[in-house]
Design an enzyme around this catalytic site. Sequence first.
Site, PDB file in Angstrom:
ATOM      1  N   ILE A  68       0.896  -1.158   0.000  1.00  0.00           N
ATOM      2  CA  ILE A  68       0.000   0.000   0.000  1.00  0.00           C
ATOM      3  C   ILE A  68       0.939   1.214   0.000  1.00  0.00           C
ATOM      4  CG2 ILE A  68      -0.247  -0.165   2.547  1.00  0.00           C
ATOM      5  CD1 ILE A  68      -2.975   1.183   2.333  1.00  0.00           C
ATOM      6  N   SER A  69       0.697   2.161  -0.896  1.00  0.00           N
ATOM      7  CA  SER A  69       1.623   3.277  -1.047  1.00  0.00           C
ATOM      8  C   SER A  69       1.627   4.183   0.192  1.00  0.00           C
ATOM      9  CB  SER A  69       1.256   4.114  -2.275  1.00  0.00           C
ATOM     10  OG  SER A  69       1.243   3.307  -3.430  1.00  0.00           O
ATOM     11  N   GLN A  70       2.702   4.957   0.278  1.00  0.00           N
ATOM     12  CA  GLN A  70       2.856   5.917   1.372  1.00  0.00           C
ATOM     13  C   GLN A  70       1.754   6.982   1.291  1.00  0.00           C
ATOM     14  OE1 GLN A  70       6.298   8.302   0.654  1.00  0.00           O
ATOM     15  NE2 GLN A  70       6.265   9.236   2.687  1.00  0.00           N
TER      16      GLN A  70
END
Length: 229
Positions: A68-70
């Site tokens: 899951i992206s930042q």
Amino acid sequence: MTKKDTNRMLADIEMEVEYTRTMIGKNALDPRVMEAMRSVPRDAFVPPELKPFAFDNGPLPIGHGQTISQPYIVALMTDLVQPAPEHTVLEIGTGSGYQTAILSQLVKQVYTMEVVPALAKAARELFGALHYNNIENRIGNGYEGWPEHAPYDGIIVTAAATHIPQPLIEQLKPGGRLIIPVGLPYSHQDLMLLEKNHAGEIHSQNVLGVAFVPLREENPQPDRDQTLH
Ligand code: SAH
């Protein structure tokens, strides 16, 4: 999710925007985008054992070698696409579905594609459970885009491509924006913003150095148990 967790995440995003302001060319992100970041519960999109870290400003593993992206990157990419309430947006790389959920708060309709069937299935269940009703998702290779619903006001690619896929440029509306990390896998990548003007010409700019998982070039593996209905 507590208010304190969300406030901390938003403050961390604001701080990183401030640190990177000369590169991204702005001191603050669109308040509508920040409001969406406040309203979507990031803890719903991370595996149970990582929930204590759900509001940290960093990527987290979601299984299948994906992340899951930042939050800062999600907020920045959402801001760059300039979402408006009447827009239709395409996302490539559904992953956890978190970026999709953020977009769903800001535009009329979101289409999202994922190459790993199990991730697409889990995301669909989550969108239903959280009542995000303006999202349609499917398994597919994002390099080809989703021509049936094109053209799009915006396209966000959340995995690093070695080159800009021509179908995605074709599926962009005149006046539309494509946000995509371009570079070598597990190496330096540039987050690029491409704008298609009303004459159909493309203007591109590099926004920031980033690190994304690679956009896979092969088609999804058929798996009878993981088919979406
Ligand atoms: N937006 C996601 C990011 C997930 S990481 C989130 O916030 O959780 C990128 C995702 O892109 C991964 O789930 C990966 O499986 C997917 N992906 C990689 N190559 C792809 C391709 N060719 N087409 C569609 N999805 C792809």
